[in-house]
Design a protein around this motif. Sequence first.
Motif, short mmCIF file in Angstrom:
data_model
loop_
_atom_site.label_atom_id
_atom_site.label_comp_id
_atom_site.label_asym_id
_atom_site.label_seq_id
_atom_site.Cartn_x
_atom_site.Cartn_y
_atom_site.Cartn_z
N ALA A 519 0.84 -1.21 0.00
CA ALA A 519 0.00 0.00 0.00
C ALA A 519 0.87 1.25 0.00
N ALA A 520 1.98 1.21 0.73
CA ALA A 520 2.88 2.36 0.74
C ALA A 520 3.51 2.57 -0.63
N LEU A 521 3.82 1.48 -1.32
CA LEU A 521 4.35 1.60 -2.67
C LEU A 521 3.30 2.20 -3.61
N ALA A 522 2.06 1.76 -3.46
CA ALA A 522 0.99 2.31 -4.29
C ALA A 522 0.82 3.80 -4.06
N ALA A 523 0.98 4.24 -2.82
CA ALA A 523 0.87 5.66 -2.53
C ALA A 523 1.99 6.46 -3.20
N LEU A 524 3.15 5.83 -3.35
CA LEU A 524 4.26 6.52 -4.01
C LEU A 524 3.97 6.77 -5.48
N VAL A 525 3.14 5.95 -6.08
CA VAL A 525 2.82 6.14 -7.49
C VAL A 525 2.24 7.53 -7.71
N ALA A 557 8.30 -2.63 -15.43
CA ALA A 557 7.08 -2.65 -14.63
C ALA A 557 6.00 -3.45 -15.35
N GLY A 558 5.18 -4.15 -14.62
CA GLY A 558 4.13 -4.96 -15.22
C GLY A 558 3.12 -4.11 -15.97
N GLU A 559 2.80 -4.51 -17.21
CA GLU A 559 1.91 -3.70 -18.03
C GLU A 559 0.50 -3.59 -17.45
N ASP A 560 0.06 -4.64 -16.75
CA ASP A 560 -1.28 -4.58 -16.19
C ASP A 560 -1.39 -3.45 -15.17
N LEU A 561 -0.37 -3.34 -14.31
CA LEU A 561 -0.37 -2.26 -13.32
C LEU A 561 -0.24 -0.89 -14.00
N VAL A 562 0.61 -0.82 -15.00
CA VAL A 562 0.81 0.45 -15.71
C VAL A 562 -0.49 0.89 -16.37
N PHE A 563 -1.18 -0.05 -16.99
CA PHE A 563 -2.42 0.30 -17.68
C PHE A 563 -3.49 0.79 -16.71
N GLN A 564 -3.51 0.22 -15.53
CA GLN A 564 -4.46 0.70 -14.52
C GLN A 564 -4.22 2.17 -14.21
N ILE A 565 -2.96 2.56 -14.15
CA ILE A 565 -2.63 3.96 -13.89
C ILE A 565 -3.10 4.84 -15.05
N VAL A 566 -2.85 4.40 -16.27
CA VAL A 566 -3.18 5.20 -17.45
C VAL A 566 -4.68 5.48 -17.51
N ARG A 567 -5.50 4.49 -17.24
CA ARG A 567 -6.94 4.67 -17.43
C ARG A 567 -7.64 5.25 -16.21
N ASP A 568 -6.92 5.48 -15.15
CA ASP A 568 -7.52 6.02 -13.92
C ASP A 568 -7.56 7.54 -14.00
N ALA A 569 -8.72 8.08 -14.33
CA ALA A 569 -8.87 9.53 -14.51
C ALA A 569 -8.65 10.30 -13.22
N ALA A 570 -8.71 9.64 -12.08
CA ALA A 570 -8.50 10.33 -10.81
C ALA A 570 -7.02 10.58 -10.54
N ARG A 571 -6.17 9.94 -11.28
CA ARG A 571 -4.73 10.12 -11.09
C ARG A 571 -4.28 11.45 -11.69
N PRO A 572 -3.21 12.00 -11.18
CA PRO A 572 -2.66 13.22 -11.79
C PRO A 572 -2.26 12.96 -13.23
N ALA A 573 -2.48 13.94 -14.09
CA ALA A 573 -2.20 13.78 -15.52
C ALA A 573 -0.73 13.46 -15.77
N ALA A 574 0.16 14.06 -15.00
CA ALA A 574 1.59 13.81 -15.20
C ALA A 574 1.95 12.36 -14.89
N VAL A 575 1.28 11.77 -13.90
CA VAL A 575 1.51 10.37 -13.57
C VAL A 575 0.97 9.48 -14.68
N ARG A 576 -0.22 9.80 -15.18
CA ARG A 576 -0.79 9.00 -16.26
C ARG A 576 0.07 9.09 -17.52
N SER A 577 0.59 10.26 -17.79
CA SER A 577 1.45 10.44 -18.96
C SER A 577 2.72 9.61 -18.83
N ALA A 578 3.36 9.67 -17.67
CA ALA A 578 4.58 8.90 -17.46
C ALA A 578 4.30 7.40 -17.57
N ALA A 579 3.15 6.96 -17.04
CA ALA A 579 2.79 5.55 -17.13
C ALA A 579 2.53 5.14 -18.58
#
Length: 871
Positions: A519-525, A557-579
């Motif tokens: 969970a702490a790692l996920a928060a770092l994302v 990094a695992g593509e499944d996790l990366v894709f979850q970041i990309v499609r999550d509109a609640a994430r910051p745009a810069a994080v989604r872009s990097a993912a």
Amino acid sequence: MYAPATKAPAYWIWRICGLACVLLPARLADGAPPVAADEQVEVVLAMSEPDLVTPTGIAVLADGSVLVVENHTHFRPPGYQGPPADRIRRGVDLDGDGRLEQVTTFFEGTTATMNLATYRDGSVFVATRRDVFRLYDDDRDGSADRRQEIARLETDGDYPHNGLSGFAFDDAGRVFFGLGENLGAAYSLIGTDGRKLGGGGEGGSIYVIEPDGTQLARVATGFWNPFHLAFDPQGELFAVDNDPDSRPPCRLLHVVPHGDYGYRFRNGRKGVHPFTAWNGELPGTLPMVAGTGEAPSGIVYCPSAAVSADMQGSLLVTSWGDHRVDRFRLEPQGASFRASFETVIRGDENFRPVGIALAPNGDLYLSDWVDRAYELHGKGRVWLVRRKATAPKAASAPGTSVSTDGIATAGATRREHLAAKAPIDELLAAAAESDPFVQQAARRGLLRLSRPDDWLEWLSAEHPQSQRLAAALLLRESFDAGDTTLARAAPRLLADLDRDVRFVGIEWTTDARLTDQRAALAALVDRSANDARQLEAALTAMRMLDRPAGQKLEETAGEDLVFQIVRDAARPAAVRSAALRLLRANYPGLQAGMLSDLIAQPEDELRRAAIQILALAPSPGQQELLRKTVRDARLPVAECNDAAAGLDPRDPASRRALFELLSQDEPRAVEAALRSLSGAELTDDERARLSSLVDSSTQAESVRQLAQLALQPPSAAEISTGDALSRLEGEGDPRVGRQIFFHPRGPGCYRCHRVGGWGGTAGPDLSRIGASHDRARLVQSIVEPAREIAPQYVTSTLELADGRVLQGVVEERPGAAELSVTDTTGRVTTVAYGEVVARSLGGPSIMPTGLVQRMTPQDFRHLFSWLESLK
């Protein structure tokens, strides 16, 4: 062969994938002998086949006789007629002409013999893949009478070149030798007193042992394959280290006690894992002194000017893959060194220097594998490098050697003081310095004066960043992954305000498999909007914690996790872009509808990344969305051009959109359209339209050249490296160069090569190519793609049970039921092992010739400006 093949079955060295399995004649009559840069120096053929074949290590005895390893067990082909085991040949020059006329066998009977070195008492140390032993010629008759075991390697690893090698001897007579990455297999290294050291995934290491085989100790780790070692007169130890599959260049390293040089086989052999460093990029790792030529196999310090003043006071390094010997003059840099090289001996492609040794009179001897084939081939040479008899005596070159001015000892003195004598206040101050070698010595001193409870206390926020980082590294370096101290420290590290401290926490949270910290790692994302390194590290750590223990690890990094970041509109745009930039373009979830939503976002980086990946990923609706993007007047021209790169002229609507772009006043938009029309079948009206651009006096030269290329297929005439280099005179635009690299109708680089996670895997990853290869070397690799062979990328021919024949580069994964074949067009075919009825080496090169001619000179400059920016 001995040096470069350490990387097989994966790529030992980067050459932009020049691939063809061709064996060239190696008779001296077919090529010139190597030449020294100093005209007063001659290179004399001292020994050759049939007296010597396939040599590796070389050494010179006190009486001037030469010992050289003759390998008969290295990739022994069917029907090979040579001896059943390796030999050490002894050559003697009877008349002073440089030729070793008298050749006998000094010793025989070993397998996968790597290296040898003469010791101060006249004995000879020998390293095979699995053992180190010592030979004595007690009766002085020119052959070994007695063998003394020194150390043995117990492991299931059996590849010929990534076991034991070396040697170097310090003033105390101790023996230093290397151990390669061993394909990550578990191992035990055992001395004569029973002392045992183990490993199995940390990468290669350097060890030291007493000359009788006692007191075995690890000196440093984090290497790929440290083939050879050398001391300078001040007692500083240096090593040459080959590079992993996708992390060039090879390295010249200054080896200090307890040094960590960054490579971790357990993180994947390619070297692109976010927890792997190659030039001191990550906290706690040490940088290289310099990059070397391809496949550095031998190193020696040249203390005198006996051969040439240019060589005096330098480290001399053989480069198997670049057919040369280079001189590295060391310059102090903080507590370590830096260096640049100059070539002192150069040969043609049949000059493959491996070992290098100094004779008592100061002359040099080189062993030469001759042929680029890895299998035993019956060829071999030894070269003598000496001053011409008619040349005046070489004068010493004062100031060229670090050993003459006393400065070189300052760094060593300070490192030793910090490690052994400095008080804690001085050590904490040293840990804050920018010099990584000073920091490393300070940590050794802190290990002496402090304890784990101190380090845990130092992680508190009231302590300075340097002290917190030192504590984090000490904890990581001092405990096994399962130690509870790591679990106590992990939450503090992951919450630290400093990115380096957090990175150390991410790394060893993963190594220790602290699943409660996921969970702490996920928060770092979400805290990684401006830190791509942290984002990739956190995602990789999460994937590694999620996988079952012992499962094979992918290096990204695992593509499944990366894709979850990309499609999550609640994430910051810069994080989604990097993912998004971590995903391959053809990831199944990246459909046109989703990319359309991303392109509609107001954030520039997210929109730009979505357009670039859309142009590479054919899917339903792709062409329609690209046309819409190209025609969107609100978008910057550069982004519209990114979209134009994906327009397919075979689609009638996309073809019309491309010709619409030809009417624009913006030259870059016209250029983008012309690149996408290259190779298309044109109507008479379309040809007339392009001809008008060619003839127009108002159009830019770059536009006219691209229009001409679209009208006329590129010339098949060969182009020399020199001519290609001349085309690079002028400025290029890296942004356009990226478009060309990934352009579906361009040279097709991306089909086989990956940059930043995008592209194919049939060729080496080029994400850091600008830091490792100069312009001339890059150009030569493109113009002459078949010049060098690399095991992973040699073309194979597969015959299948259904009658099909596939030719291309084969990719295999341990434990997989299938393999894949990438052909010359970049198309990948997956085949079950059971379908393959016959397999052989040979076929068309995976990298086609004529790539330069497929681009205009200006586009060639654009491409190179981008490649050279990849640092």
